[in-house]
Structures are given as C-alpha cells and as structure tokens.
Scaffold this motif. Sequence first.
Motif, PDB file in Angstrom:
ATOM      1  N   SER B 139     -21.241  -0.845   9.562  1.00 60.82           N
ATOM      2  CA  SER B 139     -22.047  -1.569   8.580  1.00 60.82           C
ATOM      3  C   SER B 139     -23.487  -1.730   9.082  1.00 60.82           C
ATOM      4  O   SER B 139     -24.446  -1.571   8.323  1.00 60.82           O
ATOM      5  CB  SER B 139     -21.338  -2.882   8.234  1.00 60.82           C
ATOM      6  OG  SER B 139     -22.169  -3.964   8.409  1.00 60.82           O
ATOM      7  N   GLY B 142     -25.147   1.563   8.535  1.00 60.50           N
ATOM      8  CA  GLY B 142     -25.533   1.736   7.140  1.00 60.50           C
ATOM      9  C   GLY B 142     -26.826   1.008   6.811  1.00 60.50           C
ATOM     10  O   GLY B 142     -27.679   1.517   6.067  1.00 60.50           O
ATOM     11  N   GLU B 143     -26.976  -0.172   7.397  1.00 64.21           N
ATOM     12  CA  GLU B 143     -28.207  -0.948   7.178  1.00 64.21           C
ATOM     13  C   GLU B 143     -29.409  -0.202   7.776  1.00 64.21           C
ATOM     14  O   GLU B 143     -30.473  -0.093   7.154  1.00 64.21           O
ATOM     15  CB  GLU B 143     -28.040  -2.322   7.842  1.00 64.21           C
ATOM     16  CG  GLU B 143     -29.122  -3.325   7.500  1.00 64.21           C
ATOM     17  CD  GLU B 143     -28.965  -4.622   8.310  1.00 64.21           C
ATOM     18  OE1 GLU B 143     -27.812  -4.964   8.686  1.00 64.21           O
ATOM     19  OE2 GLU B 143     -29.999  -5.262   8.573  1.00 64.21           O
ATOM     20  N   ALA B 145     -29.620   2.986   8.261  1.00 63.12           N
ATOM     21  CA  ALA B 145     -29.837   4.247   7.530  1.00 63.12           C
ATOM     22  C   ALA B 145     -30.786   4.042   6.352  1.00 63.12           C
ATOM     23  O   ALA B 145     -31.591   4.925   6.021  1.00 63.12           O
ATOM     24  CB  ALA B 145     -28.503   4.812   7.054  1.00 63.12           C
ATOM     25  N   ARG B 146     -30.706   2.854   5.737  1.00 61.44           N
ATOM     26  CA  ARG B 146     -31.550   2.613   4.554  1.00 61.44           C
ATOM     27  C   ARG B 146     -33.043   2.655   4.882  1.00 61.44           C
ATOM     28  O   ARG B 146     -33.859   2.947   4.015  1.00 61.44           O
ATOM     29  CB  ARG B 146     -31.160   1.286   3.900  1.00 61.44           C
ATOM     30  CG  ARG B 146     -29.841   1.396   3.115  1.00 61.44           C
ATOM     31  CD  ARG B 146     -29.599   0.201   2.212  1.00 61.44           C
ATOM     32  NE  ARG B 146     -29.198  -0.979   2.964  1.00 61.44           N
ATOM     33  CZ  ARG B 146     -27.947  -1.233   3.376  1.00 61.44           C
ATOM     34  NH1 ARG B 146     -26.975  -0.359   3.125  1.00 61.44           N
ATOM     35  NH2 ARG B 146     -27.665  -2.332   4.043  1.00 61.44           N
ATOM     36  N   VAL B 149     -34.303   6.393   4.310  1.00 64.72           N
ATOM     37  CA  VAL B 149     -34.301   7.025   2.980  1.00 64.72           C
ATOM     38  C   VAL B 149     -35.694   6.919   2.363  1.00 64.72           C
ATOM     39  O   VAL B 149     -36.381   5.909   2.512  1.00 64.72           O
ATOM     40  CB  VAL B 149     -33.232   6.359   2.076  1.00 64.72           C
ATOM     41  CG1 VAL B 149     -33.310   6.907   0.647  1.00 64.72           C
ATOM     42  CG2 VAL B 149     -31.838   6.590   2.660  1.00 64.72           C
ATOM     43  N   GLN B 173     -30.776  10.844   0.478  1.00 67.72           N
ATOM     44  CA  GLN B 173     -29.539  10.097   0.734  1.00 67.72           C
ATOM     45  C   GLN B 173     -29.268  10.047   2.228  1.00 67.72           C
ATOM     46  O   GLN B 173     -29.456  11.048   2.932  1.00 67.72           O
ATOM     47  CB  GLN B 173     -28.360  10.794   0.033  1.00 67.72           C
ATOM     48  CG  GLN B 173     -27.028  10.072   0.229  1.00 67.72           C
ATOM     49  CD  GLN B 173     -25.813  10.984   0.028  1.00 67.72           C
ATOM     50  OE1 GLN B 173     -25.902  12.194   0.146  1.00 67.72           O
ATOM     51  NE2 GLN B 173     -24.673  10.373  -0.257  1.00 67.72           N
ATOM     52  N   THR B 175     -26.034   7.949   4.001  1.00 66.02           N
ATOM     53  CA  THR B 175     -25.018   6.905   3.869  1.00 66.02           C
ATOM     54  C   THR B 175     -24.052   6.966   5.041  1.00 66.02           C
ATOM     55  O   THR B 175     -23.857   8.016   5.662  1.00 66.02           O
ATOM     56  CB  THR B 175     -24.210   7.083   2.566  1.00 66.02           C
ATOM     57  OG1 THR B 175     -23.607   8.375   2.577  1.00 66.02           O
ATOM     58  CG2 THR B 175     -25.101   6.935   1.346  1.00 66.02           C
ATOM     59  N   VAL B 176     -23.467   5.821   5.336  1.00 62.12           N
ATOM     60  CA  VAL B 176     -22.524   5.697   6.451  1.00 62.12           C
ATOM     61  C   VAL B 176     -21.233   5.111   5.894  1.00 62.12           C
ATOM     62  O   VAL B 176     -21.242   4.067   5.241  1.00 62.12           O
ATOM     63  CB  VAL B 176     -23.086   4.762   7.540  1.00 62.12           C
ATOM     64  CG1 VAL B 176     -22.085   4.622   8.684  1.00 62.12           C
ATOM     65  CG2 VAL B 176     -24.437   5.265   8.038  1.00 62.12           C
ATOM     66  N   GLU B 177     -20.131   5.789   6.141  1.00 66.35           N
ATOM     67  CA  GLU B 177     -18.848   5.363   5.579  1.00 66.35           C
ATOM     68  C   GLU B 177     -17.771   5.417   6.656  1.00 66.35           C
ATOM     69  O   GLU B 177     -17.630   6.421   7.363  1.00 66.35           O
ATOM     70  CB  GLU B 177     -18.480   6.327   4.435  1.00 66.35           C
ATOM     71  CG  GLU B 177     -17.165   6.041   3.755  1.00 66.35           C
ATOM     72  CD  GLU B 177     -16.637   7.275   3.015  1.00 66.35           C
ATOM     73  OE1 GLU B 177     -15.618   7.139   2.319  1.00 66.35           O
ATOM     74  OE2 GLU B 177     -17.224   8.371   3.153  1.00 66.35           O
ATOM     75  N   ILE B 185     -21.277  10.316   8.036  1.00 60.02           N
ATOM     76  CA  ILE B 185     -22.669  10.118   7.642  1.00 60.02           C
ATOM     77  C   ILE B 185     -23.059  11.292   6.751  1.00 60.02           C
ATOM     78  O   ILE B 185     -22.875  12.455   7.129  1.00 60.02           O
ATOM     79  CB  ILE B 185     -23.576  10.049   8.895  1.00 60.02           C
ATOM     80  CG1 ILE B 185     -23.142   8.847   9.748  1.00 60.02           C
ATOM     81  CG2 ILE B 185     -25.044   9.945   8.505  1.00 60.02           C
ATOM     82  CD1 ILE B 185     -23.672   8.868  11.156  1.00 60.02           C
ATOM     83  N   ARG B 186     -23.532  10.968   5.554  1.00 61.26           N
ATOM     84  CA  ARG B 186     -23.903  12.012   4.599  1.00 61.26           C
ATOM     85  C   ARG B 186     -25.401  11.967   4.355  1.00 61.26           C
ATOM     86  O   ARG B 186     -25.968  10.900   4.123  1.00 61.26           O
ATOM     87  CB  ARG B 186     -23.167  11.822   3.267  1.00 61.26           C
ATOM     88  CG  ARG B 186     -21.674  12.076   3.413  1.00 61.26           C
ATOM     89  CD  ARG B 186     -20.894  11.760   2.143  1.00 61.26           C
ATOM     90  NE  ARG B 186     -19.474  11.729   2.435  1.00 61.26           N
ATOM     91  CZ  ARG B 186     -18.703  12.820   2.532  1.00 61.26           C
ATOM     92  NH1 ARG B 186     -19.229  14.005   2.304  1.00 61.26           N
ATOM     93  NH2 ARG B 186     -17.428  12.721   2.834  1.00 61.26           N
TER      94      ARG B 186
END
Lengths: 246, 246
Positions: B139, B142-143, B145-146, B149, B173, B175-177, B185-186
């Motif tokens: 998480s 993901g933060e 990564a933003r 972008v 894009q 994103t981290v999932e 990571i996409r």
Amino acid sequence: MTRWRLTVEFDGGPFMGWQRQDHGPSVQAALEQALLQMTGEPAVVHAAGRTDAGVHALAMTAHVDLAKTVSEHRLREGVNALVRPQPVSVTAIAQVADDWHARFSCIGRRYLYRILNRRAPPALDRGKVWHVPVDLDASAMGEAARHLVGRHDFTTFRSVHCQSQSPVKTLDQLTVEQAGEEIHIRAAARSFLHHQVRSMVGCLAMVGRGRWAPDDVRAALEAKDRQALGLNAPPEGLYFVEALYP
Amino acid sequence: MTRWRLTVEFDGGPFMGWQRQDHGPSVQAALEQALLQMTGEPAVVHAAGRTDAGVHALAMTAHVDLAKTVSEHRLREGVNALVRPQPVSVTAIAQVADDWHARFSCIGRRYLYRILNRRAPPALDRGKVWHVPVDLDASAMGEAARHLVGRHDFTTFRSVHCQSQSPVKTLDQLTVEQAGEEIHIRAAARSFLHHQVRSMVGCLAMVGRGRWAPDDVRAALEAKDRQALGLNAPPEGLYFVEALYP
C-alpha cells in the motif's frame, strides 16, 4: 528427536519424481542431502504423495525427524541454501507431534492440471503445461468430468504399477475451467491411484477434442479395464496443490 | 513484398535481450534465423520495444517484410518449428499495410513487473520473478507510485545508455497490486526510457521495505539525477505485456 513438517514447492522438470531413485535425481534425495549437510544426520523425508517424474508441486507436505536442535527459521533457511541450485524450496516449516505423519495423517489431496490450449507452443511456460494445439471444448469436458465424481472402481484410470490395495476411490471434486488460453482441471480426493489424475485428464481431453462423447468417459469407467483408457496426459501439466490434515 | 505483423512470446532468460548482438543470443536473431531457414531471405525483424537481457514478453509486437508468398498458417507454424529449442513462440501473425511499423506506429506500451515477496526462494518461477525475501508494504508502494504518474522529466529513472532524445515522458499508469505472495506492478505509457520501469520498481521496493517514505520517490523524481536512484530492479521480474496501435 523433533518431528518437523515441511511445505515444499518444486519444479518437477529435472527430477525422476518425488521418491529417491538409484538411477537419477529426486526431490526426496535433494532434501535429504541438504538436511544431511546441515545436521550431519542421515534422515528420511516422508511426503503426503509420491509424484511422478516431471510432476510439479505448489505445496507438497512432508515430514522428517531430526535429533539436532535447531530453530524453525535456521532449518528452513539452511535447507533452502543447501538445496540449490535444484528447483526445490521449503516455503514453511513447523514442529509437529511425534505421531503426526505426512502420508498417513493426510485426509485429502488436491491436484491442478494445466492445459495450454492454443496453436502456438509455450515459450514462458514450457515444461509447466500440457500444450494441446487443437481446440478443446471445455464445457463438454466439464460434463464428462461429472461422470467420474463419487465412489467408483477406477481400474480404467490406474497405472499397471499402482500399489494401492483397492481400485475403489472416492473422487470428491473434478472441475474444468477455461482460464484465458488455459484449461484448468482441479481434482480432490482423500487419495488417488497411481496415474489416476493424468488418466482422467487424458480422457477429458479426448472429449474436449470431440473424439469421445461425454458419456464415453462413463463407459470407460464402467469397463474397469485399463485398455478402455483414451490417453494418459503427460506429467508436465500436473501440480500437487495441497495436502489436507485434520 | 508482404509486411507481416508478428505477436511474440518469449522467455528472456537465455537471451542478451531482444536486439541482435555480436556477443550472444538474442530474440531478434532467433526469429531472423528461423525466417531465413524458411524463406531463404535475410530479413530484419523490427520490434515495438527493445527489451534488456533477461526481460520476458507475453506479447511483443514485431514486423518483417518477406518477398516469398506464404500463408499465415504456414509462416507461423514454420517459424515456431524452426525457432526451437529456443523459448520463443509466435502466437499470432497477420498481413499489415506496407507503411505499418511495429515501433513507429506504436502508440502505447504496457509492462508488468512481478515481485515474489516471501522468505522462501522461488522453485517453480525461478528466473520469472524478482525474489524479495523481506516484507514489502504494497500500500505504501502504491502511494509512492502515484507521484510518478503524469508528464515528468524522468532523468533519475533513465539508464546512462538511454538513447531517447528527451527524458520527458508521460507515464499513464503505475499501479501496485498484492496478488497472493506476489506484488504486481503495472506500467503503461506511450514510450519508456531505457531502464525506466526497472528503476521505478527499484524505488518502489525501497518504499515497500520502509527505507524510503513515499514522498522520497517524488524527491528522487524532482532531483532529475541518476545518483538519486534508490535501486534498479533486476530484469527477471519484467514482462513486456502489450504494444498498442491506432
């Protein structure tokens, strides 16, 4: 003496199977050799199931008795370091009771079979799927699979080398699912006969390509005759997924 | 002369990368050699992107011009037969217009990066994931990564060997999932700088293990300095997923 439960992931490609063999490498020997190097003790590793050459495991369960006192962390790290470069990895480890047995305490086994159903051969998953280049009808395969679920005499789906006392087994689950370019067949039972999953998958593939009707699988089952088998699917698509315990 | 579009899956493990090299095997050379054997024509295969050594492709797009008349079916089957045993597979093939270009017509590229985040090393996916044995906070990644972008000067995330005219790119894009034991990571953009995805993933991993705060990734970006890079992630977790065309 401590009994340890090991959860083991392995790529079956380079191995003659789980069980120690005189004529080639096995997963069991790889683990026993790593344990011997680490502890100095010759110990036997027992698994929930003995997989064939080329068959993989996402999470095989095994156990081993060790006299040496060692922490869970050190044992797992040590085995994983010493087993390299062989593609075997202990993903979890825990102490268990002295009467707990990876094979005899096991009350359920689950397998996954992966078919890559497209014209082009696999590049990334070579040796990890069965490549079937002709179109398979997954829905007909699912219909055929339902004939095999339940308690039956599975003689048709049993290797001549099978050592099980009885050919009668209860198949709890056999499902067929289309997953993109792959078809996934999942099987669950308390135990399986030797080659049972691969034999069932082979017959489902006969149905998938239209050579057999779904009812022909029921007829093959009722024949109770190995000669009635359509096809034995190759080992590289088969994964031991999980062993269940009370 | 016919221009053919090829969709290519490959395992990057044994290759020096996509591009033909004097000092080792490449995916491009493997395909060109198979085409030469099949058609007798020395032809150049152009790809949407030039991947590094060890980087994989689920579906790279490429094109080639051939004088010989051949059916789609025969061309695909022939190349796949001749390219063996190298882990390259042409999954789709089609005729395209003479001015269509795999690289210059491409308007979008997508990558996937797979991290195996568990203590035990991979057995089944060895060479196919980046094994990070310490816990990552997906998480926080993901933060972080933003912050990347959008349209930025990505100098920090650019290899010294990058040949792009400008370090300014628009990242559409990132994103981290969390996907079971893996973190995916996409990344998507019209185009990427050399090592950009691996550099971004490396910094996200610094955040994931708590060495960096998410804001540190923004600071690294704003530094516009390769020295500000936290870590370049290894190639084996990276997959070229798809090239997009109008």
